[in-house]
Design a protein around this motif. Structure first.
Motif, PDB file in Angstrom:
ATOM      1  N   LEU A   1       0.849  -1.180   0.000  1.00  0.00           N
ATOM      2  CA  LEU A   1       0.000   0.000   0.000  1.00  0.00           C
ATOM      3  C   LEU A   1       0.888   1.234   0.000  1.00  0.00           C
ATOM      4  O   LEU A   1       1.934   1.252   0.640  1.00  0.00           O
ATOM      5  CB  LEU A   1      -0.869   0.051   1.262  1.00  0.00           C
TER       6      LEU A   1
ATOM      7  N   ASN B   1      -8.059   1.531   5.521  1.00  0.00           N
ATOM      8  CA  ASN B   1      -8.548   2.895   5.320  1.00  0.00           C
ATOM      9  C   ASN B   1      -9.604   3.323   6.328  1.00  0.00           C
ATOM     10  O   ASN B   1     -10.151   4.415   6.229  1.00  0.00           O
ATOM     11  CB  ASN B   1      -9.056   3.068   3.890  1.00  0.00           C
TER      12      ASN B   1
ATOM     13  N   CYS C   1      -4.802   5.069   2.207  1.00  0.00           N
ATOM     14  CA  CYS C   1      -3.833   4.143   1.634  1.00  0.00           C
ATOM     15  C   CYS C   1      -4.414   3.600   0.339  1.00  0.00           C
ATOM     16  O   CYS C   1      -5.608   3.365   0.254  1.00  0.00           O
ATOM     17  CB  CYS C   1      -3.583   2.978   2.589  1.00  0.00           C
ATOM     18  N   ARG C   2      -3.535   3.415  -0.635  1.00  0.00           N
ATOM     19  CA  ARG C   2      -4.033   2.846  -1.889  1.00  0.00           C
ATOM     20  C   ARG C   2      -3.159   1.677  -2.301  1.00  0.00           C
ATOM     21  O   ARG C   2      -1.942   1.673  -2.088  1.00  0.00           O
ATOM     22  CB  ARG C   2      -4.168   3.925  -2.933  1.00  0.00           C
TER      23      ARG C   2
END
Length: 94
Positions: A17, A40, A56-57
């Motif tokens: 992430l 998240n 967060c991705r």
């Protein structure tokens, strides 16, 4: 007593992430969408590390055959320098 292999229930995944502060977090799961929602704050759970670094991705995802292999791969990735993690991300965009 050893833990049973749960790989038949779902495939295991190692993920990275990218947090809001541009740091990278590595983990494993067998339910990536649920885990991302936890990180998240949409669902209870998630790592303490990501709680203060939201949103967060997902930037990297790798499937493995078993939880044991996922744990080994997670350790390998955590041992990489940030530039090498960035290179791994560039090789396989999510």
């Amino acid at each position: 007593m050893s833990r049973p292999d749960t790989s038949s229930e779902a495939s295991w995944q190692v993920y990275l992430l990218r947090c809001a502060d541009n740091s990278l977090y590595c983990g494993i799961t067998n339910r990536i969408h649920t885990r991302l929602r936890q990180h998240n704050g949409d669902l209870k759970g998630g790592a303490r590390y990501t709680q203060s670094r939201r949103p967060c991705r997902l930037v990297y995802l790798e499937s493995v055959d078993s939880r044991q292999k996922a744990l080994r791969r997670e350790l390998e990735i955590k041992g990489l320098s940030k530039p090498l993690k960035e290179a791994l991300i560039q090789q396989t965009q999510v």
